[in-house]
Design a protein around this motif. Sequence first.
Motif, PDB file in Angstrom:
ATOM      1  N   SER A  26       0.808  -1.224   0.000  1.00  0.00           N
ATOM      2  CA  SER A  26       0.000   0.000   0.000  1.00  0.00           C
ATOM      3  C   SER A  26       0.839   1.270   0.000  1.00  0.00           C
ATOM      4  O   SER A  26       0.299   2.376  -0.067  1.00  0.00           O
ATOM      5  CB  SER A  26      -0.920   0.010   1.221  1.00  0.00           C
ATOM      6  OG  SER A  26      -0.157  -0.080   2.421  1.00  0.00           O
ATOM      7  N   SER A  27       2.170   1.151   0.073  1.00  0.00           N
ATOM      8  CA  SER A  27       3.044   2.325   0.110  1.00  0.00           C
ATOM      9  C   SER A  27       2.932   3.124  -1.184  1.00  0.00           C
ATOM     10  O   SER A  27       2.630   2.585  -2.250  1.00  0.00           O
ATOM     11  CB  SER A  27       4.498   1.906   0.305  1.00  0.00           C
ATOM     12  OG  SER A  27       4.664   1.147   1.465  1.00  0.00           O
ATOM     13  N   LYS A  28       3.209   4.409  -1.087  1.00  0.00           N
ATOM     14  CA  LYS A  28       3.258   5.267  -2.264  1.00  0.00           C
ATOM     15  C   LYS A  28       4.646   5.208  -2.891  1.00  0.00           C
ATOM     16  O   LYS A  28       5.631   4.866  -2.234  1.00  0.00           O
ATOM     17  CB  LYS A  28       2.926   6.711  -1.882  1.00  0.00           C
ATOM     18  CG  LYS A  28       1.502   6.909  -1.383  1.00  0.00           C
ATOM     19  CD  LYS A  28       1.261   8.365  -1.016  1.00  0.00           C
ATOM     20  CE  LYS A  28      -0.168   8.579  -0.510  1.00  0.00           C
ATOM     21  NZ  LYS A  28      -0.408   9.993  -0.124  1.00  0.00           N
ATOM     22  N   LEU A  29       4.721   5.554  -4.166  1.00  0.00           N
ATOM     23  CA  LEU A  29       6.004   5.541  -4.863  1.00  0.00           C
ATOM     24  C   LEU A  29       6.996   6.501  -4.223  1.00  0.00           C
ATOM     25  O   LEU A  29       8.192   6.214  -4.162  1.00  0.00           O
ATOM     26  CB  LEU A  29       5.805   5.897  -6.340  1.00  0.00           C
ATOM     27  CG  LEU A  29       5.138   4.828  -7.210  1.00  0.00           C
ATOM     28  CD1 LEU A  29       4.914   5.365  -8.622  1.00  0.00           C
ATOM     29  CD2 LEU A  29       6.002   3.572  -7.264  1.00  0.00           C
ATOM     30  N   ILE A  30       6.513   7.639  -3.733  1.00  0.00           N
ATOM     31  CA  ILE A  30       7.408   8.602  -3.094  1.00  0.00           C
ATOM     32  C   ILE A  30       8.012   8.004  -1.823  1.00  0.00           C
ATOM     33  O   ILE A  30       9.171   8.257  -1.496  1.00  0.00           O
ATOM     34  CB  ILE A  30       6.654   9.928  -2.783  1.00  0.00           C
ATOM     35  CG1 ILE A  30       7.630  10.972  -2.233  1.00  0.00           C
ATOM     36  CG2 ILE A  30       5.513   9.696  -1.810  1.00  0.00           C
ATOM     37  CD1 ILE A  30       8.700  11.397  -3.201  1.00  0.00           C
ATOM     38  N   GLU A  31       7.233   7.175  -1.128  1.00  0.00           N
ATOM     39  CA  GLU A  31       7.746   6.515   0.069  1.00  0.00           C
ATOM     40  C   GLU A  31       8.796   5.468  -0.303  1.00  0.00           C
ATOM     41  O   GLU A  31       9.811   5.318   0.386  1.00  0.00           O
ATOM     42  CB  GLU A  31       6.591   5.874   0.843  1.00  0.00           C
ATOM     43  CG  GLU A  31       5.617   6.888   1.417  1.00  0.00           C
ATOM     44  CD  GLU A  31       4.367   6.261   1.999  1.00  0.00           C
ATOM     45  OE1 GLU A  31       3.876   6.773   3.014  1.00  0.00           O
ATOM     46  OE2 GLU A  31       3.883   5.254   1.425  1.00  0.00           O
ATOM     47  N   SER A 100       3.326  14.267  -9.210  1.00  0.00           N
ATOM     48  CA  SER A 100       1.998  13.736  -8.886  1.00  0.00           C
ATOM     49  C   SER A 100       1.947  12.231  -9.055  1.00  0.00           C
ATOM     50  O   SER A 100       1.205  11.538  -8.346  1.00  0.00           O
ATOM     51  CB  SER A 100       0.933  14.397  -9.760  1.00  0.00           C
ATOM     52  OG  SER A 100       1.151  14.095 -11.132  1.00  0.00           O
ATOM     53  N   LEU A 102       4.266  10.235  -8.283  1.00  0.00           N
ATOM     54  CA  LEU A 102       4.922   9.623  -7.136  1.00  0.00           C
ATOM     55  C   LEU A 102       3.965   9.416  -5.973  1.00  0.00           C
ATOM     56  O   LEU A 102       4.307   8.754  -4.996  1.00  0.00           O
ATOM     57  CB  LEU A 102       6.105  10.479  -6.684  1.00  0.00           C
ATOM     58  CG  LEU A 102       7.287  10.554  -7.653  1.00  0.00           C
ATOM     59  CD1 LEU A 102       8.344  11.512  -7.126  1.00  0.00           C
ATOM     60  CD2 LEU A 102       7.888   9.170  -7.892  1.00  0.00           C
ATOM     61  N   GLN A 103       2.762   9.981  -6.078  1.00  0.00           N
ATOM     62  CA  GLN A 103       1.751   9.772  -5.035  1.00  0.00           C
ATOM     63  C   GLN A 103       0.941   8.499  -5.272  1.00  0.00           C
ATOM     64  O   GLN A 103       0.111   8.125  -4.447  1.00  0.00           O
ATOM     65  CB  GLN A 103       0.805  10.983  -4.976  1.00  0.00           C
ATOM     66  CG  GLN A 103       1.497  12.292  -4.648  1.00  0.00           C
ATOM     67  CD  GLN A 103       2.257  12.242  -3.335  1.00  0.00           C
ATOM     68  OE1 GLN A 103       1.750  11.714  -2.336  1.00  0.00           O
ATOM     69  NE2 GLN A 103       3.473  12.787  -3.320  1.00  0.00           N
ATOM     70  N   LEU A 104       1.193   7.818  -6.390  1.00  0.00           N
ATOM     71  CA  LEU A 104       0.494   6.567  -6.680  1.00  0.00           C
ATOM     72  C   LEU A 104       1.072   5.435  -5.840  1.00  0.00           C
ATOM     73  O   LEU A 104       2.234   5.483  -5.418  1.00  0.00           O
ATOM     74  CB  LEU A 104       0.628   6.230  -8.173  1.00  0.00           C
ATOM     75  CG  LEU A 104      -0.010   7.220  -9.144  1.00  0.00           C
ATOM     76  CD1 LEU A 104       0.337   6.851 -10.581  1.00  0.00           C
ATOM     77  CD2 LEU A 104      -1.525   7.266  -8.964  1.00  0.00           C
ATOM     78  N   PRO A 105       0.289   4.377  -5.596  1.00  0.00           N
ATOM     79  CA  PRO A 105       0.804   3.242  -4.808  1.00  0.00           C
ATOM     80  C   PRO A 105       1.821   2.428  -5.603  1.00  0.00           C
ATOM     81  O   PRO A 105       1.803   2.427  -6.840  1.00  0.00           O
ATOM     82  CB  PRO A 105      -0.461   2.424  -4.517  1.00  0.00           C
ATOM     83  CG  PRO A 105      -1.388   2.759  -5.649  1.00  0.00           C
ATOM     84  CD  PRO A 105      -1.130   4.205  -5.970  1.00  0.00           C
ATOM     85  N   VAL A 106       2.703   1.736  -4.887  1.00  0.00           N
ATOM     86  CA  VAL A 106       3.725   0.937  -5.557  1.00  0.00           C
ATOM     87  C   VAL A 106       3.102  -0.198  -6.362  1.00  0.00           C
ATOM     88  O   VAL A 106       3.759  -0.778  -7.231  1.00  0.00           O
ATOM     89  CB  VAL A 106       4.737   0.357  -4.547  1.00  0.00           C
ATOM     90  CG1 VAL A 106       5.504   1.469  -3.857  1.00  0.00           C
ATOM     91  CG2 VAL A 106       4.058  -0.549  -3.544  1.00  0.00           C
TER      92      VAL A 106
END
Length: 405
Positions: A26-31, A100, A102-106
């Motif tokens: 569930s992590s975001k790409l930015i994370e 923007s 990068l706010q999508l989930p992995v």
Amino acid sequence: MAVTLSSHEVSDLCLGKPALKSLPLSSKLIEALNALKTTGETYLSVWDCTHSCQKIQSFVETECKCVGKISMVDIVCFLCKQQQQQQQQHVEEDESNLSSFLQLPVSVIVSKGDSIIRHVEPHSSLLEAIDLINEGAQNLVIPIKNSREKPLQKLSLGNTTTLHNGQEFCWITQEDVVRFLLNLIGLFSPIPAYSIESLGLISTDLNAIAYHDPASSTIDMILDAHAKQTSVAVVDEDGILIGEISPFTLACCDEMVTAAITTLSAGDLMAYIDCGGPPDDIVRVVKARLKERKLEGMLDLLEDTSMPSSGTSSDEEFAISPTATLLSSNSRSGKYSRFGSYSTRMVRRAEAIVCHPRSSLVAVMVQALAHRVNYVWVLEEDYSLVGIVTFSDMLNVFREHLHSK
């Protein structure tokens, strides 16, 4: 021989292996991007946790499974593809914002249930591990610690080590298995002494691009090579191997390389991802071309890059012929500056990772292991590219030899 190998368990390969650094699905790409930078890991394992209610025991049990892995290569190629789509759709620069995405989930990159990751019990045999790799597995996830006294801990970004009910995990790779087999190489005699040509190990299924072709045309090749754990060969018009665009090297870069792939040629991208950070001259080329293509928004990716205080060439001069300028300023010789550094694995400087068709299997194994790559390029005497030899092909030969016995 088979009896000897079957006596070894995959847990034998886990000695000294560190616990996996992990991310929830569930992590975001930015994370994921920030975690890759802070941990210094080339890959992070991605885990999916499901909750099931046990009525009899009246508690919620969490089952966690590694479903994939993510690296900087995945994120960079994803951003490059989004940039290309925006250009094709003629999205205005002020409406274009790669951040923007990068706010999508992995999960947009990592597919749940990816077959390249397989969970294996510690007591599984080495032969079973080889079979799984031959079926396409790249990483075998194995529990390495069991402390029942530890309480249930939820996988989170704050705890990047996979810990579930006190259980830690590691994974073994193709390299780990090949390295282990090298210690048992005498069991396979005389196969290791045969040439890779006679064993039929040379594959022509490879990714290659011309030196002056745009680097943006390599994105699908990079992703394919990344999936196959190989690389993208850079050749001249005569098929001579000049160097490579290695996913392993790209994984050591950061998101700034997105702008380089968008603007540079394949040859200049090799210089950009060279060890020690991108040269200031090449960064100037990237900035000039971003402005020329009205992609100023991507300049944010380069704002922290140091620039030379003075120079003899203007941005316009670099934009026209960056390679010629670099050859002159760095006093390099050769048509394509073949004498590059180890990170770009140039042919004449890093001969240990190229081989001849008549090279023995064991020699090629040692070359690949010494340089921490899963493949070796096969060249003729004139440096023309013949093909590639991979760890997976080597393991196939060893397994077939065991079946024949």
